[in-house]
Design an enzyme around this catalytic site. Structure first.
Site, PDB file in Angstrom:
ATOM      1  N   CYS A 173       3.849 -26.978 -40.181  1.00  0.00           N
ATOM      2  CA  CYS A 173       2.828 -28.138 -40.089  1.00  0.00           C
ATOM      3  C   CYS A 173       1.454 -27.620 -40.585  1.00  0.00           C
ATOM      4  CB  CYS A 173       2.686 -29.305 -38.869  1.00  0.00           C
ATOM      5  SG  CYS A 173       4.409 -29.977 -38.620  1.00  0.00           S
ATOM      6  N   ASN A 190       5.872 -37.687 -39.791  1.00  0.00           N
ATOM      7  CA  ASN A 190       5.735 -36.550 -39.834  1.00  0.00           C
ATOM      8  C   ASN A 190       5.633 -35.780 -41.050  1.00  0.00           C
ATOM      9  OD1 ASN A 190       5.155 -33.744 -38.684  1.00  0.00           O
ATOM     10  ND2 ASN A 190       5.516 -33.293 -36.753  1.00  0.00           N
ATOM     11  N   HIS A 213      -3.119 -33.001 -38.359  1.00  0.00           N
ATOM     12  CA  HIS A 213      -1.914 -33.285 -38.753  1.00  0.00           C
ATOM     13  C   HIS A 213      -1.659 -34.448 -38.295  1.00  0.00           C
ATOM     14  CE1 HIS A 213       2.532 -31.979 -39.139  1.00  0.00           C
ATOM     15  NE2 HIS A 213       2.747 -31.670 -37.885  1.00  0.00           N
TER      16      HIS A 213
HETATM   17  N1  COA Z   1      14.968 -43.545 -29.051  1.00  0.00           N
HETATM   18  C1  COA Z   1      15.430 -44.310 -27.925  1.00  0.00           C
HETATM   19  N2  COA Z   1      15.528 -43.253 -26.876  1.00  0.00           N
HETATM   20  C2  COA Z   1      14.801 -41.708 -27.197  1.00  0.00           C
HETATM   21  C3  COA Z   1      15.001 -41.001 -28.348  1.00  0.00           C
HETATM   22  C4  COA Z   1      14.724 -42.560 -29.387  1.00  0.00           C
HETATM   23  N3  COA Z   1      14.191 -41.881 -31.371  1.00  0.00           N
HETATM   24  N4  COA Z   1      14.386 -39.752 -28.605  1.00  0.00           N
HETATM   25  C5  COA Z   1      14.085 -39.558 -27.207  1.00  0.00           C
HETATM   26  N5  COA Z   1      15.545 -40.339 -26.517  1.00  0.00           N
HETATM   27  C6  COA Z   1      15.422 -40.980 -24.395  1.00  0.00           C
HETATM   28  C7  COA Z   1      16.003 -39.353 -24.539  1.00  0.00           C
HETATM   29  O1  COA Z   1      16.994 -39.532 -24.600  1.00  0.00           O
HETATM   30  C8  COA Z   1      14.998 -39.549 -22.952  1.00  0.00           C
HETATM   31  O2  COA Z   1      16.189 -40.225 -22.296  1.00  0.00           O
HETATM   32  P1  COA Z   1      16.883 -40.273 -20.971  1.00  0.00           P
HETATM   33  O3  COA Z   1      16.224 -39.636 -19.905  1.00  0.00           O
HETATM   34  O4  COA Z   1      18.049 -40.792 -21.127  1.00  0.00           O
HETATM   35  O5  COA Z   1      17.187 -38.746 -20.683  1.00  0.00           O
HETATM   36  C9  COA Z   1      14.302 -40.225 -23.113  1.00  0.00           C
HETATM   37  O6  COA Z   1      14.226 -41.129 -24.268  1.00  0.00           O
HETATM   38  C10 COA Z   1      13.095 -39.366 -22.659  1.00  0.00           C
HETATM   39  O7  COA Z   1      12.788 -38.613 -23.766  1.00  0.00           O
HETATM   40  P2  COA Z   1      12.176 -37.025 -23.553  1.00  0.00           P
HETATM   41  O8  COA Z   1      12.276 -36.247 -24.785  1.00  0.00           O
HETATM   42  O9  COA Z   1      11.519 -37.032 -22.541  1.00  0.00           O
HETATM   43  O10 COA Z   1      10.982 -38.097 -24.810  1.00  0.00           O
HETATM   44  P3  COA Z   1       8.825 -38.114 -24.647  1.00  0.00           P
HETATM   45  O11 COA Z   1       8.073 -38.978 -24.005  1.00  0.00           O
HETATM   46  O12 COA Z   1       9.080 -36.723 -23.759  1.00  0.00           O
HETATM   47  O13 COA Z   1       9.243 -38.420 -26.221  1.00  0.00           O
HETATM   48  C11 COA Z   1       8.604 -36.636 -28.305  1.00  0.00           C
HETATM   49  C12 COA Z   1       9.955 -37.687 -26.810  1.00  0.00           C
HETATM   50  C13 COA Z   1      10.221 -36.357 -29.532  1.00  0.00           C
HETATM   51  C14 COA Z   1       8.625 -38.619 -29.442  1.00  0.00           C
HETATM   52  C15 COA Z   1       7.879 -36.500 -27.700  1.00  0.00           C
HETATM   53  O14 COA Z   1       7.940 -35.099 -26.750  1.00  0.00           O
HETATM   54  C16 COA Z   1       6.631 -36.145 -28.943  1.00  0.00           C
HETATM   55  O15 COA Z   1       6.132 -36.256 -29.673  1.00  0.00           O
HETATM   56  N6  COA Z   1       6.051 -34.476 -28.458  1.00  0.00           N
HETATM   57  C17 COA Z   1       5.780 -33.771 -29.651  1.00  0.00           C
HETATM   58  C18 COA Z   1       7.011 -33.726 -30.889  1.00  0.00           C
HETATM   59  C19 COA Z   1       5.519 -33.418 -32.287  1.00  0.00           C
HETATM   60  O16 COA Z   1       4.734 -33.340 -32.328  1.00  0.00           O
HETATM   61  N7  COA Z   1       6.691 -32.344 -33.124  1.00  0.00           N
HETATM   62  C20 COA Z   1       6.138 -31.589 -34.079  1.00  0.00           C
HETATM   63  C21 COA Z   1       4.677 -31.151 -33.995  1.00  0.00           C
HETATM   64  S1  COA Z   1       4.923 -30.239 -35.347  1.00  0.00           S
END
Ligand code: COA
Length: 330
Positions: free
Chosen positions: A118, A287, A257
């Protein structure tokens, strides 16, 4: 190396026709909701290629628009660089070479890809800038193009809701003194490789079982990626402001980004940016990896004024990150 000023002469973008909303993902059977995705990411929809569409198809269409915007023709391009980690071919040829052919550029100009995930657009901009400053090249076509939709597991709700496809293009060339790209700093920290990756290279070659187990798709530790992203963003903004002796109030726009609206909100609050300084279109496109920064530049091009100071700030797998300061010259 001479002291030419190098900047953006033209800009264009292309996203595929097929729009997929969060509700569409729910209708497809994914265990998620529009509310969850929007609250955690700021994404409402993304655009996805059709089965036969490729990264080079998107890049080609974006390139034509950038060439037109620069009031040039494809005959004026003397180098093509594509930032991508989702090339048309797994190994070779490069997507840049395919784009050269699509553009019907029959002259043997250099064309190559840059893989910095990215962060690819920030890296590529800087490479092109230096080639132009060297005096050997005049108008370089710089593309950020990715088709992540063909590299994600559409049943994995932790990744598939985040990504979309697209391509952004700029023509880089000489601009009037003291405009254009004023500063660039690029960074990497390979110790973070495992937190965001797609296997299937020499470390874990593509075997039938490997593909059956969906091991070649994008794998991400979302929480660690989030933490790393905000850390490197803070570092790079500080470096830029210190090195350029600028304050945040000197900056017209901040273009990061587009990975997650919560990352952008964090940066806005931490740095005390005004709301209208931080540009975003993640709600529409998700993204789009290397395409995301030029997609923002193209969407907000109409509101930029000559002389605006614009920070570009990319981050992504590797971990890689980069920051550029542009003084808008158009
Ligand atoms: N819909 C519903 N629930 C979801 C889900 C979705 N699309 N994706 C994950 N969950 C659930 C998980 O299973 C978890 O459930 P549990 O508590 O029963 O285990 C819960 O939501 C929390 O998951 P978690 O991974 O801890 O959520 P989060 O608050 O960290 O959010 C992201 C997840 C991916 C949105 C966040 O971590 C993020 O934005 N990270 C950066 C990603 C990024 O920028 N990537 C590209 C970089 S270039």
């Amino acid at each position: 190396m001479n002291n030419k000023s190098v900047g953006i002469l033209g800009i264009g973008k292309y996203v595929p026709e097929k729009k997929v909303t969060n509700d569409d993902l729910v209708s497809m059977g994914l265990d998620t909701s529009d509310e969850w995705i929007f609250e955690r990411t700021g994404i409402r929809s993304r655009y996805i290629v059709s089965e036969n569409e490729t990264t080079s198809d998107l890049a080609y269409k974006a390139a034509l628009k950038a060439v037109k915007d620069a009031s040039l023709t494809v005959d004026d391009i003397d180098m093509i660089i594509v930032a991508t980690t989702t090339p048309d071919y797994r190994l070779f040829p490069s997507t840049a070479a395919v784009v050269q052919n699509l553009l019907k550029i029959n002259r043997p100009i250099p064309a190559f890809d840059v893989a910095a995930a990215c962060s690819g657009f920030s890296y590529t901009l800087s490479i092109a800038e230096n080639y132009i400053k060297s005096g050997h090249y005049k108008n370089v076509l710089v593309l950020g193009a990715d088709v992540l939709s063909k590299n994600i597991d559409w049943t994995d709700r932790t990744t598939c809701v985040l990504f979309g496809d697209g391509a952004g293009a700029v023509i880089l060339g000489e601009v009037e003194p003291e405009y254009g790209i004023l500063y660039t700093k690029l960074y990497a920290d390979g110790s973070c490789a495992e937190i965001l990756k797609a296997d299937g290279g020499t470390k874990s070659p593509l075997t039938e079982g490997f593909v059956r187990d969906k091991s070649h798709f994008i794998k991400m530790n979302g929480r660690l990626v989030f933490k790393e992203a905000v850390k490197v963003i803070d570092m790079s903004i500080k470096d830029l402001l210190d090195d350029c002796c600028l304050n945040l109030s000197d900056i017209s726009y901040y273009v990061a980004h587009q990975a997650n609206m919560r990352i952008l909100d964090y940066v806005r609050q931490k740095q005390a940016f005004k709301t209208n300084q931080v540009l975003s279109n993640i709600d529409k496109y998700g993204n789009t990896s290397a395409a995301s920064i030029p997609l923002v530049l193209d969407d907000f091009n109409h509101q930029f004024k000559k002389g605006d100071y614009i920070i570009l700030n990319a981050f992504g797998a590797g971990f890689t990150w980069g920051v550029n300061l542009i003084r808008w010259s158009k």
